[in-house]
Design a protein around this motif. Structure first.
Motif, PDB file in Angstrom:
ATOM      1  N   UNK A  25      -4.365  18.819  73.236  1.00 27.32           N
ATOM      2  CA  UNK A  25      -3.258  18.332  72.529  1.00 27.32           C
ATOM      3  C   UNK A  25      -2.277  19.322  71.399  1.00 27.32           C
ATOM      4  N   UNK A  26      -1.425  18.582  70.336  1.00 29.18           N
ATOM      5  CA  UNK A  26      -0.488  19.517  70.458  1.00 29.18           C
ATOM      6  C   UNK A  26      -0.952  19.619  68.943  1.00 29.18           C
ATOM      7  N   UNK A  27      -0.900  20.959  67.756  1.00 27.71           N
ATOM      8  CA  UNK A  27      -1.316  21.206  66.734  1.00 27.71           C
ATOM      9  C   UNK A  27      -0.045  20.824  65.811  1.00 27.71           C
ATOM     10  N   UNK A  28       0.440  19.727  66.239  1.00 33.34           N
ATOM     11  CA  UNK A  28       1.585  18.222  64.994  1.00 33.34           C
ATOM     12  C   UNK A  28       0.400  16.558  65.387  1.00 33.34           C
ATOM     13  N   UNK A  29       0.086  16.511  66.334  1.00 36.46           N
ATOM     14  CA  UNK A  29      -0.602  15.949  66.366  1.00 36.46           C
ATOM     15  C   UNK A  29      -1.677  15.187  64.890  1.00 36.46           C
ATOM     16  N   UNK A  30      -1.182  13.905  64.324  1.00 31.56           N
ATOM     17  CA  UNK A  30      -2.044  13.639  63.202  1.00 31.56           C
ATOM     18  C   UNK A  30      -3.724  13.766  63.715  1.00 31.56           C
ATOM     19  N   UNK A  31      -4.771  13.667  62.643  1.00 32.18           N
ATOM     20  CA  UNK A  31      -5.674  13.631  63.054  1.00 32.18           C
ATOM     21  C   UNK A  31      -6.354  11.836  63.121  1.00 32.18           C
ATOM     22  N   UNK A  32      -5.199  10.845  63.406  1.00 30.43           N
ATOM     23  CA  UNK A  32      -5.330   9.502  63.659  1.00 30.43           C
ATOM     24  C   UNK A  32      -5.815   9.434  64.868  1.00 30.43           C
ATOM     25  N   UNK A  33      -5.145   9.903  65.116  1.00 29.94           N
ATOM     26  CA  UNK A  33      -4.911  10.021  66.463  1.00 29.94           C
ATOM     27  C   UNK A  33      -5.001  10.815  67.598  1.00 29.94           C
ATOM     28  N   UNK A  34      -6.133  12.098  66.716  1.00 31.91           N
ATOM     29  CA  UNK A  34      -7.231  12.833  67.845  1.00 31.91           C
ATOM     30  C   UNK A  34      -8.028  12.049  68.366  1.00 31.91           C
ATOM     31  N   UNK A  85      -3.890  18.151  62.673  1.00 35.56           N
ATOM     32  CA  UNK A  85      -5.164  19.019  63.904  1.00 35.56           C
ATOM     33  C   UNK A  85      -5.265  20.337  63.371  1.00 35.56           C
ATOM     34  N   UNK A  86      -3.343  20.886  63.038  1.00 32.27           N
ATOM     35  CA  UNK A  86      -4.054  22.453  62.554  1.00 32.27           C
ATOM     36  C   UNK A  86      -4.507  22.371  61.268  1.00 32.27           C
ATOM     37  N   UNK A  87      -4.902  21.126  60.501  1.00 34.52           N
ATOM     38  CA  UNK A  87      -5.477  21.828  59.091  1.00 34.52           C
ATOM     39  C   UNK A  87      -6.889  22.302  59.346  1.00 34.52           C
ATOM     40  N   UNK A  88      -7.568  21.307  60.468  1.00 36.71           N
ATOM     41  CA  UNK A  88      -8.903  20.820  60.741  1.00 36.71           C
ATOM     42  C   UNK A  88      -9.623  21.373  61.549  1.00 36.71           C
ATOM     43  N   UNK A  89      -8.334  22.023  62.048  1.00 31.80           N
ATOM     44  CA  UNK A  89      -9.104  22.998  63.953  1.00 31.80           C
ATOM     45  C   UNK A  89      -9.817  24.198  63.634  1.00 31.80           C
ATOM     46  N   UNK A  90     -10.787  24.170  64.824  1.00 25.57           N
ATOM     47  CA  UNK A  90     -11.398  25.320  64.250  1.00 25.57           C
ATOM     48  C   UNK A  90     -10.297  26.499  65.212  1.00 25.57           C
ATOM     49  N   UNK A  91     -10.023  27.714  64.699  1.00 27.00           N
ATOM     50  CA  UNK A  91      -8.920  28.305  64.846  1.00 27.00           C
ATOM     51  C   UNK A  91      -9.412  29.883  65.504  1.00 27.00           C
TER      52      UNK A  91
END
Length: 270
Positions: A25-34, A85-91
């Motif tokens: 997924x892209x980092x801009x994908x919304x959490x609701x969509x992932x 997704x970028x807000x909560x993903x493991x980096x």
């Protein structure tokens, strides 16, 4: 111990056993969509930037953390499901090079706490390899019993625990599954996916902290089980997608332990 070369060529590169058709997924994908991707495709999804470079990975546990299971919940009020997704993903993603030999990859994975490893060439994602990819090639009995390698006295939960209680345990300890036990008897299993599915179907995303639903209401009661005297080959045969660990019971369904993919990896040698 099980010799790797009895079922795999340890000098093969890890890409020989990796999955190349990877859900991303892209980092801009919304959490609701992932959420749908996590529930239907993969429990851990690599996150790519606009140039298709690997920049993170997101898991069901990350989403539970965001909804109230852990510290990431503090950013929920700032956008909820519209957060990206970028807000909560493991980096800090632990990766393998495509030119890593299998025996080195296994030894490396034994010292990590992850179940999947993106395979990269530079920063470009080439595939993904999981613990199951290392053990699924064992296709005959090994002479090693489940009781020899199982995790004894695993962490358990009770049927009356609330989903918020369990989500916090899952997020705090990075557990992938928890046996539900009542009076010493195994009555179910609960995973992060079970809780996320409940949150989606009940539309209770922002209310996990206040939800009084108990584990008994959402746990999997039709549990795949195994006996301690069974060969670990039998356990591997049960570890299809969605089953990463199998509870070990006696004839009275009393819980004796749990055997996981990681437990089996620990007995691989070369």
């Amino acid at each position: 111990m099980i010799k790797i070369d009895s079922f795999l060529n340890p000098d093969w590169y890890v890409m020989r056993i990796a999955t190349t058709d990877v859900v991303t997924c892209k980092k801009t994908l919304k959490i609701g969509d992932v959420i749908d991707l996590l529930l239907n495709s993969a429990k851990r999804i690599p996150v790519l930037d606009s140039k298709k470079r690997l920049i993170g990975i997101i898991s069901i546990t990350d989403v539970l953390n965001f909804f109230g299971g852990g510290r990431k919940h503090k950013i929920f009020p700032m956008g909820g499901l519209n957060q990206t997704v970028s807000k909560i993903m493991e980096k800090n993603v632990i990766t393998l090079s495509g030119k890593t030999k299998i025996y080195k990859a296994i030894e490396y994975a034994k010292h990590q706490e992850k179940s999947v490893y993106p395979v990269v060439d530079g920063n470009t994602l080439s595939g993904i390899v999981s613990e199951f990819d290392f053990i699924k090639h064992i296709n005959t009995e090994t002479g090693i019993t489940v009781g020899d390698v199982m995790t004894k006295k695993p962490l358990i939960i009770k049927p009356h625990y609330t989903l918020c209680d369990v989500a916090k345990i899952l997020c705090r300890g990075a557990y992938r599954r928890l046996p539900v036990v009542e009076n010493g008897v195994l009555v179910g299993m609960c995973t992060p996916k079970d809780i996320l599915f409940y949150l989606k179907t009940s539309k209770a995303y922002g209310r996990l902290k206040y939800d009084k639903t108990e584990v008994r209401d959402i746990m999997n009661k039709n549990v795949t089980k195994i006996m301690p005297e069974d060969d670990i080959y039998s356990a591997i045969s049960l570890m299809k997608p969605g089953i990463g660990g199998v509870p070990v019971v006696n004839e009275d369904d009393e819980l004796l332990g749990i055997i996981t993919k990681r437990d089996i990896m620990e007995v691989l040698a070369w």
